[in-house]
Each structure stands twice: as structure tokens, then as C-alpha cells.
Scaffold this motif. Structure first.
Motif: not given
Length: 433
Positions: A164-169, A106-110, A148-155
């Protein structure tokens, strides 16, 4: 509609540009006296479209500046169908920068420019860096539609998954970087913190698996379960309804999964082993890693349909030189065979630059990219040619507290499989370009 994937070149007045490119290699002259316009102007349109379908993405988007018809090819169903049939597979890589002190993917919008402009109107847009291993070229690409609030995870298969970065579903977006499309998946059922994400795209189906980091309370997580999303062209879909229990005492290492031969794989640490998920049977199991007591910075990569393990080997108490090795998982699914080893002279140079900080690897097709953490140094290994070479640094970033994290990426002008998601008619917002 203006494509988010365009270029700046030394040639002036070529049109609006919002993606920069740098290429190492020979400069080619644009003068071609043998191109007789009286002959080539009579080339049948059907044959001309076939030639254009073979162009790599940078050349295709430059060609769109020639005339209105060529500009409109990106919206022509006839051309896109031809493109999907004849366009050669290109094994590229897509990199993003993230803070080197963070352990999660998770990149936290870097990647967010925080209101700064790139000169092409992309204020605060996410940016990524495409690497073409055939030409040793870098390209910068922007993701203006990703909120904002999203980060790359797979391709997979030309699509990039954002989580989504936030904890939860977890909510996930599928993006085609070349055409700027954005499609949303329904949120997962279980709340999670930083799960591992596995994405598998095939011509007629989409599979997504989310594993680990189950939130057992607002302040605690545990690797307990995985849940899967599936939809296919036959009309069958499962909206996170397929769940499975993870093996006991597992610790997912890198946050990413690698797909090979019907299974998803990820590293497990303390001690090192490999976690495997069989998509068809919905079961998890462990595979023992080779020389697991002596591995450092182990990475799983997929190359040419095979699962490979890349790691440094350090056996300080034995008379064995330190090295970087590559193992291939055999058809039986449990045995590893060493297939490659970095030349010792190169490894000495590599180890001096790496200095114990570790490295990350990403594989695609016949290539493996090995990135040294905390530096702008990276190696490219061509499996077919048995060739190791240093990659020129990405010219678009300054390595000041950031490093690159990469994904395998196959550039595609069309990814019609995302149209399957339109059939769900789910009550969530779609981000179609």
C-alpha cells in the motif's frame, strides 16, 4: 473464467487477447508435413499433458485455444500437480515503469492508465512488461484485480508482492500474474512510510520482512526496526510478531531486499555497505562493501543462489581504468571476490550512454539485467556463457519521463503455497480471482 494473461499474434481468430507480444529472432513456419495426424492423434492423454506442462507460458496460453479440454487444464488439479513436478524453471524478469525523478520504489500509480483502454477491455488497469531472456522477447501483462493505491515491491517464486502507498501500517497483496490470483496479508503493526520489503517463498512457507522508515511522528521517519511475517505448512505462523532492531545509523538505499542462502540483503549508503538480515536468528548486521570509496551505482542481485554486487568503479586519482565489475560474496559471509568485469570496449560505450545518470540491476538465475536510468537502454549478462548483449527496447512504452524498474520473476501456472493464508481465517478481505 478468462485468463488475464493472453496474447495477440499474427494468426487471426485465435480468441480474445489482452496481452501483446513482440519477439526478436527467427520466424518459424507453421507447416509441419512430418506431423502425421493418424499417429499423433493416438498419443496417450497422459503423455500429451506432460508435453503441455513443459511449454513456456506464451505457448501454453496459445494452446488453450485449441479445445475445451486444453482450455480447462489451468483448473485441473491433476494437471497442475504434474506441472509443478516437471515444468522447467524459467528465469524471466518483470518490469514496471515509474517516474525517473522518484527515489522510492513506490510508484504512486504511474502504471495506471487513468481510464484509458488498451483495446482489450483493461480500462485503468496496472500493466507490467515480462522479458524472456532466452528468446529476447517482451510481453505485456495486465493486473486488472490490483486495486489503486498499491505498488509492486518484491517478488519470489512466481508471486509478486504489492504494498500500500499510504503512510501507516502497510497492507500487502500477493499476486500470481499469470492466473490473476490475489491474496491479502494482514497489515503490519508499525506505521511506516516507504519501507524496504523482502519476500521469500518456498514450497511450504511464506516469509515477508518489512524494514525501516518507521514513522516516529506524522512528519518524521527513522530507520529503527524491522518486522516479519511467517507461515508454514506445519501450522506455525507469526503475524508480524517477530521484530528486530536495525543497526545504528543505517540508511537503506534502494527500498528492495535480495534473498540468498537464508538471509535478506539490502544496500546501505553513506558510506556504502551491505545490511544483512538472518531470518533464522532474527538479527541484523553490516558487511563491508569491496572498494567502497570508489563505487558508483552499487546494486545487489541474486544469481544461482549467490549474492552478487554489481557496481561501476571510478578511481580518478589512481592509474586504474574505469569499469563495471561484479563481486561474489564468499561462503564466510564477509569476503568479496571479483568474478566478472565488463569488457573495456563495451564499458566505454556503456559509460557514454549512461553519462553519469546511474543504472539499476536485477539478477535471476544465470542472468543479470543492467538498466541505464533515463533511457530505454539495457544490457543482459549471461553468467554461464560469459556473454554481454544489448536488450531490444520494450515496444510497449514511450520513455517520456518514465523508466523501467525490474524484478526477478519465474512464471508459474500454480502457486499452491498461498493456500496457507486461507487457514488464518483473519478478518480481512481476500481478493481471490
Amino acid at each position: 473464467m478468462t485468463s488475464p494473461f493472453s496474447y495477440t499474434f499474427p494468426i487471426s481468430d485465435a480468441g480474445t487477447s489482452n496481452v501483446s507480444t513482440t519477439t526478436t529472432g527467427t520466424s518459424y513456419s507453421t507447416s509441419t508435413p512430418w506431423m502425421n495426424s493418424r499417429i499423433w492423434s493416438k498419443l496417450p492423454q497422459r503423455l500429451l499433458d506432460r508435453v503441455l506442462a513443459f511449454l513456456p507460458p506464451p505457448a501454453f496460453f496459445r494452446a488453450r485455444c485449441v479445445c475445451k479440454r486444453w482450455y480447462a487444464l489451468l483448473f485441473s488439479n491433476t494437471f497442475l500437480e504434474l506441472y509443478l513436478q516437471v515444468s522447467p524453471h524459467q528465469h524471466w524478469f518483470l518490469f514496471f515503469k515509474h517516474h525517473k525523478t522518484r527515489k522510492s520504489y513506490i510508484y504512486k500509480n504511474n502504471n495506471n492508465n487513468n481510464g484509458s483502454s488498451d483495446g482489450c477491455g483493461h480500462i485503468g488497469a496496472f500493466e507490467g512488461y515480462l522479458f524472456d531472456p532466452y528468446e529476447m522477447s517482451w510481453y505485456r501483462i495486465f493486473f486488472a484485480l490490483v486495486p489503486s493505491g498499491f505498488s509492486p515491491a518484491s517478488s519470489s517464486a512466481g508471486l509478486l508482492c504489492w504494498v500500500s502507498d499510504e503512510a501507516g501500517p502497510k497492507t500487502m497483496l500477493l499476486s500470481n500474474p499469470l492466473i490473476g490470483s490475489l491474496t491479502q496479508l494482514p497489515p503490519t503493526l508499525r506505521p511506516r512510510l516507504f519501507p524496504s520489503i523482502g519476500l521469500t517463498i518456498r514450497p511450504t512457507c511464506i516469509d515477508v520482512t518489512v524494514a525501516g522508515d518507521d514513522m516516529i511522528s506524522p512528519y518524521a521517519v527513522k530507520n529503527l526496526t524491522s518486522e516479519s511475517f511467517h507461515i508454514d505448512g506445519g501450522g506455525f505462523y507469526s503475524l508480524w510478531g517477530t521484530t528486530a532492531s536495525l543497526p545504528r545509523l543505517c540508511s537503506l538505499e534502494s527500498g528492495r531486499m535480495v534473498y540468498a542462502e537464508g538471509k535478506l540483503y539490502c544496500m546501505n549508503c553513506s558510506p556504502f555497505s551491505i545490511l544483512a538480515y538472518d531470518i533464522t536468528s532474527n538479527t541484523w548486521f553490516k558487511i563491508q562493501a569491496p572498494m567502497r570509496r570508489f563505487l558508483r551505482s552499487p546494486n545487489l542481485v541474486e544469481c544461482k543462489g549467490k549474492l552478487l554486487l554489481v557496481a561501476a568503479v571510478e578511481k580518478s586519482k589512481l592509474n586504474v581504468p574505469k569499469s563495471l565489475r561484479v563481486w561474489s560474496l564468499q561462503a564466510c559471509g564477509t569476503m568479496w571476490v571479483e568474478s566478472e568485469r565488463m569488457p573495456q570496449q563495451l564499458y566505454v560505450q556503456f559509460a557514454e550512454l549512461e553519462d553519469g545518470n546511474g543504472f539499476e540491476c536485477v539478477g535471476h538465475g544465470e542472468f543479470i539485467v543492467i538498466m541505464i536510468r533515463g533511457t530505454d537502454k539495457a544490457l543482459l549478462f549471461d553468467i554461464c556463457r560469459k556473454r554481454w548483449q544489448w536488450i531490444p527496447p520494450c515496444p510497449y512504452i514511450v520513455h517520456d519521463g518514465f523508466e523501467l524498474h525490474g524484478f526477478a520473476y519465474e512464471p508459474r501456472l500454480a502457486t499452491p503455497v498461498t493456500g496457507l493464508l486461507d487457514q488464518l481465517a483473519l478478518p480481512f478481505q481476500s481478493f481471490n480471482a
